[in-house]
Scaffold this motif. Structure first.
Motif, PDB file in Angstrom:
ATOM      1  N   PHE A 291      -7.257   9.250  -9.535  1.00 12.28           N
ATOM      2  CA  PHE A 291      -6.133   8.371  -9.815  1.00 12.28           C
ATOM      3  C   PHE A 291      -5.175   8.439  -8.640  1.00 12.28           C
ATOM      4  O   PHE A 291      -4.797   9.526  -8.204  1.00 12.28           O
ATOM      5  CB  PHE A 291      -5.458   8.772 -11.122  1.00 12.28           C
ATOM      6  N   LEU A 292      -4.818   7.279  -8.143  1.00 15.23           N
ATOM      7  CA  LEU A 292      -4.003   7.168  -6.940  1.00 15.23           C
ATOM      8  C   LEU A 292      -2.612   6.641  -7.253  1.00 15.23           C
ATOM      9  O   LEU A 292      -2.439   5.813  -8.141  1.00 15.23           O
ATOM     10  CB  LEU A 292      -4.669   6.211  -5.950  1.00 15.23           C
ATOM     11  N   ASP A 293      -1.650   7.130  -6.494  1.00 14.95           N
ATOM     12  CA  ASP A 293      -0.280   6.634  -6.526  1.00 14.95           C
ATOM     13  C   ASP A 293       0.201   6.517  -5.092  1.00 14.95           C
ATOM     14  O   ASP A 293      -0.334   7.176  -4.198  1.00 14.95           O
ATOM     15  CB  ASP A 293       0.643   7.602  -7.284  1.00 14.95           C
ATOM     16  N   LEU A 294       1.233   5.701  -4.891  1.00 16.17           N
ATOM     17  CA  LEU A 294       1.871   5.681  -3.579  1.00 16.17           C
ATOM     18  C   LEU A 294       2.508   7.040  -3.337  1.00 16.17           C
ATOM     19  O   LEU A 294       3.021   7.664  -4.263  1.00 16.17           O
ATOM     20  CB  LEU A 294       2.942   4.601  -3.515  1.00 16.17           C
ATOM     21  N   LEU A 295       2.490   7.473  -2.113  1.00 20.28           N
ATOM     22  CA  LEU A 295       3.122   8.729  -1.751  1.00 20.28           C
ATOM     23  C   LEU A 295       4.616   8.470  -1.598  1.00 20.28           C
ATOM     24  O   LEU A 295       5.026   7.695  -0.742  1.00 20.28           O
ATOM     25  CB  LEU A 295       2.512   9.252  -0.450  1.00 20.28           C
TER      26      LEU A 295
END
Length: 160
Positions: free
Chosen positions: A58-62
């Protein structure tokens, strides 16, 4: 409770099958539009044994500068996306990255970073930064590059 957005390129785009770059371009666009916890299925082996092919990340903006131990999605030469772990942050902001199955690192610029991995689904289990496995690969595993090929050989032999 966190909501996770699962994407399937065949469902999202009807019968049109996307190549990996187009698919991940779309994932990055969703993140820029404000979606969070966008899922991607792992295909490669550079991050084994932390990720296996078929795991869902699962990816999110840093939202902060990348830190040692973070697993980030970055654009390599603008044509390929790669998930690797940050092993060093240089004073100029560039990052030394290394796949968990690898012994050779590479240096990337902060503008190549597209997202950070915030959770992993392996089968029915959801792992995040609180899990023992996550903490092990974020910490001690980074310091044993010389041991990685042996661990992976043994692991692959046992799995066969």
């Amino acid at each position: 409770m966190l909501k996770y957005l699962y994407l399937n390129p065949q469902v999202m785009f009807m019968s049109r099958v996307l190549d990996t770059k187009s698919y991940l371009d779309t994932v990055c666009e969703l993140l820029r539009e404000g979606h969070t916890h966008v899922s991607v299925t792992v295909a490669g082996t550079s991050m084994t044994p932390f990720f296996d092919p078929g795991d869902t990340v699962f990816l999110d903006l840093l939202q902060r500068p990348a830190q040692v131990g973070d697993v980030i999605l970055f654009a390599r030469f603008g044509v390929k996306y790669v998930l690797h772990r940050v092993v060093r942050v240089f004073p100029d902001g560039s990052l030394e990255l290394l796949g968990d199955a690898q012994v050779r690192s590479e240096r990337v610029l902060p503008e190549q970073v597209r997202a950070v991995v915030t959770a992993v689904r392996r089968g029915e289990k959801l792992l995040d930064e609180r899990s023992l496995r996550w903490r092990f690969f974020r910490g001690p595993w980074r310091h044993v590059r010389w041991l990685r090929p042996w661990v992976n050989r043994i692991r692959n032999h046992v799995r066969r």
